[in-house]
Structure formats: structure tokens, C-alpha cells
Design an enzyme around this catalytic site. Sequence first.
Site, PDB file in Angstrom:
ATOM      1  N   SER A 170       0.787  -1.227   0.000  1.00 14.00           N
ATOM      2  CA  SER A 170       0.000   0.000   0.000  1.00 14.00           C
ATOM      3  C   SER A 170       0.820   1.279   0.000  1.00 14.00           C
ATOM      4  CB  SER A 170      -0.946   0.011   1.211  1.00 14.00           C
ATOM      5  OG  SER A 170      -0.212  -0.073   2.425  1.00 14.00           O
ATOM      6  N   HIS A 198      -5.361  -3.790  -2.345  1.00 17.45           N
ATOM      7  CA  HIS A 198      -5.157  -2.771  -3.380  1.00 17.45           C
ATOM      8  C   HIS A 198      -5.070  -3.348  -4.786  1.00 17.45           C
ATOM      9  CE1 HIS A 198      -4.478   0.548  -0.510  1.00 17.45           C
ATOM     10  NE2 HIS A 198      -4.019  -0.427   0.268  1.00 17.45           N
ATOM     11  N   LYS A 229     -11.965   0.065  -1.643  1.00 16.29           N
ATOM     12  CA  LYS A 229     -10.953   0.693  -2.497  1.00 16.29           C
ATOM     13  C   LYS A 229     -11.472   0.698  -3.937  1.00 16.29           C
ATOM     14  CE  LYS A 229      -7.349  -0.166   0.836  1.00 16.29           C
ATOM     15  NZ  LYS A 229      -8.260  -0.627   1.919  1.00 16.29           N
TER      16      LYS A 229
END
Length: 385
Positions: A170, A198, A229
Amino acid sequence: MSKAWRERLAEARTHRQQTQRWRTRQVAKSNTLDFAGNDYLGLAQDPRVSEAQAAGARLYGAGAGASHLVSGHLEVHEALEEALAEWTGRERALLFSTGYMANLGVLQALADRDTAIFQDRLNHASLIDGAALSGARSRRFHHRDTHDLDSLLARSECAHKLVVSDGVFSMDGDVADIASLAQVSQQRNAWLMIDDAHGMGVLGNNGSGCAGSDWEDTEVPILVGTLGKALGTAGAFVAGDAALIEHLIQFSRSYIYTTAQPPAIAAATLKALAIVQGEPEHRDHLNANIAYFRQAARHLGLPLSASETPIQPLVLGDEARTLRWAAQLQTLGIHVGAIRPPTVPNGEARLRITLSARHTRDHIDRLLEALAKCQREGAVCLTHA
């Protein structure tokens, strides 16, 4: 509050402020360009997702009202779990209220003092905390170094070994070597857990992430993904075979003892997932934005990392300099994250720039012009120092 407690809080505050590490919240403004968030495909702002959430609230109510094991597991939750399992090529999936709770819940449920956990040195804080909570013996291998991992595994005498890694890291934006991790884990009789927070929606076949449907559950037995996300909503899930999921339902404390995800969020996520699977043009536009930014940033001589993902860190090193650049960008109407230790190692403070499919070329040009301005002003300051 007692004097001792007041002094303790004051000392902690003073130390963090003196080291340029005091964090402050900013109220997001609609007229500010956001290059700090994780809404990689722009789905948090997609009206179809918003309408699905509103319709879900009208149908099911504002909240689930109870934990999944009491009366809070609704048909929309079941539908979402089935859709997530199919998307990732797994037998089952299990919803959690947050990604942090998912990681804590998995590690606490699977590991104990007779377990050995091996983690990438740059893993997310929730994975580090989950290992500590489990009471397992924990070792950290050098970042993306499967030779170091193999050496640690070879020396372990534990019957139950668990290798844990982020999928996309990240703060650096680089991607785990899933093939090597899976190979080493299988050779050393260890299970592999990938937290692909992610990567979900952005990478892999049909956007299923760097460890999704491209990999069998025998190769990556434990797959964690977040929904807040690239999918633009909230919550998280764990995907794997039926035995894993049933074990988590029985033993994962962060699943058992918390209210289920609001059903409207589950409804919105179902719509977002359909968009991710059916409209690859969002990923195509995101990848074009990444390539455009990287080419222009290299031309400016900005200190890029090797990331090919939406996470594009500019490592400035000095924490005061990082804060100055972030503040300067803010005055120009651009929000970028200023990341400092302990989130990243000492000496690696950075601007964490994140790109989205919602960004236009004009947006990216504004960012690049602002970064060039910070660069010029920084050089002037060094000249006069």
C-alpha cells in the site's frame, strides 16, 4: 483525568510533533483534486452504485441489526458472498465489516503459539497486529525476497506454518511475486495468505486481483480482499475453500462478535462488482492514466518508484520536506497523502500519489505542474540554505 495520565498524553504528543509525525485530519472539499484516496476505478462516485445503495436501504433498512450468526445475515449478504467467491475462483467467501477486522480475524482464528507465521517486512499494520494477537511465533522476511523466506521456513520445526504477504503493497505500490511465494510455501508445507486489498478490481483476470482467479486455492489458500478501495464501497471478505470459511465462522472473533455489514453496502457492492466485471474500460482508462503520469513524471526528474499500479509514491526522505510539499499542493487545490514513519521506514517519508479512472488528463497535468513548482521552490531553498 489524573495528572499522570495528562503527562503521559502530553509527552506522547510533544514527541510526535517534534519528529514531524503528528497527524491531522482534513475535511475533504469538493473543489479539491483528490490524489490521496483509494477509489481507483471511481466507483464510489458512480451514480449506479449510489442508487443501488439507496435501493438496498429502502428494501432492507439502514443496518443489519445483529451479527451474522444471530439474525444479521440477510439474503443480500449471501448473494454478495456467492458473487465474490465466483469472481475470485474460490469455493466460498465470507464478509467482514472492515479489512482490518478480516486480517485480525483470519490470523487469530488460524494461528496460536504452536504456529509459525512468516510475513513480508512491509506488510500492512493489520497483518502485523493480527499475528501479534494470535500469539504465534512470528518472523518477517526481507521485502519480496523468497530466498530469505525459504531460509526461514527451512529452519522452522512448526507443523503449522503460514506465509503472509500483501498483494499490492500500500505504500510502495509494488506487487508480491505470487508465483514464487506459492512455490516456496508448497515446498515447505506452509499455507499462503495474500491480502490483496489494493489489487482487487485493478489487477488480474477480470479485475479479480493479483491472486484471484488466476490462482487456484491450493496455491493461495487464503485470499483477503477489501471492498472500500477499487469497488468503492466498504467492508472486506475472505475467500477460500469450504473448510477454511466454516472454520472462520466458528472461530474468528472479529466476525462472530460484531454487527453485520449494512445491507445497503452489500447491495451497492453487488452493483460495483457487476461494473468491474462487465466494464473493463475503467481499468483501461486507469492504466492509461498511470502510464501518462509516469512518463511525464520521469521527464520532470521526479523520484518515482518502480510501481506500475495506481499507487505512485514520490520518496522525498526528509519528513519536513514531505510536509512542505503536501502543504504547497494543498494551497494549489490538490490533496496528496504525506506519509511518514512509523507508517514507512525511517528516512523514507514520501508523497503517496494515487491515480483513479475518474482523473482526466487535465487533472494529471495540474498535479504535474504543482509538483514541478514544489521541485523548483525546493531547489531555491537548498540554494539559499
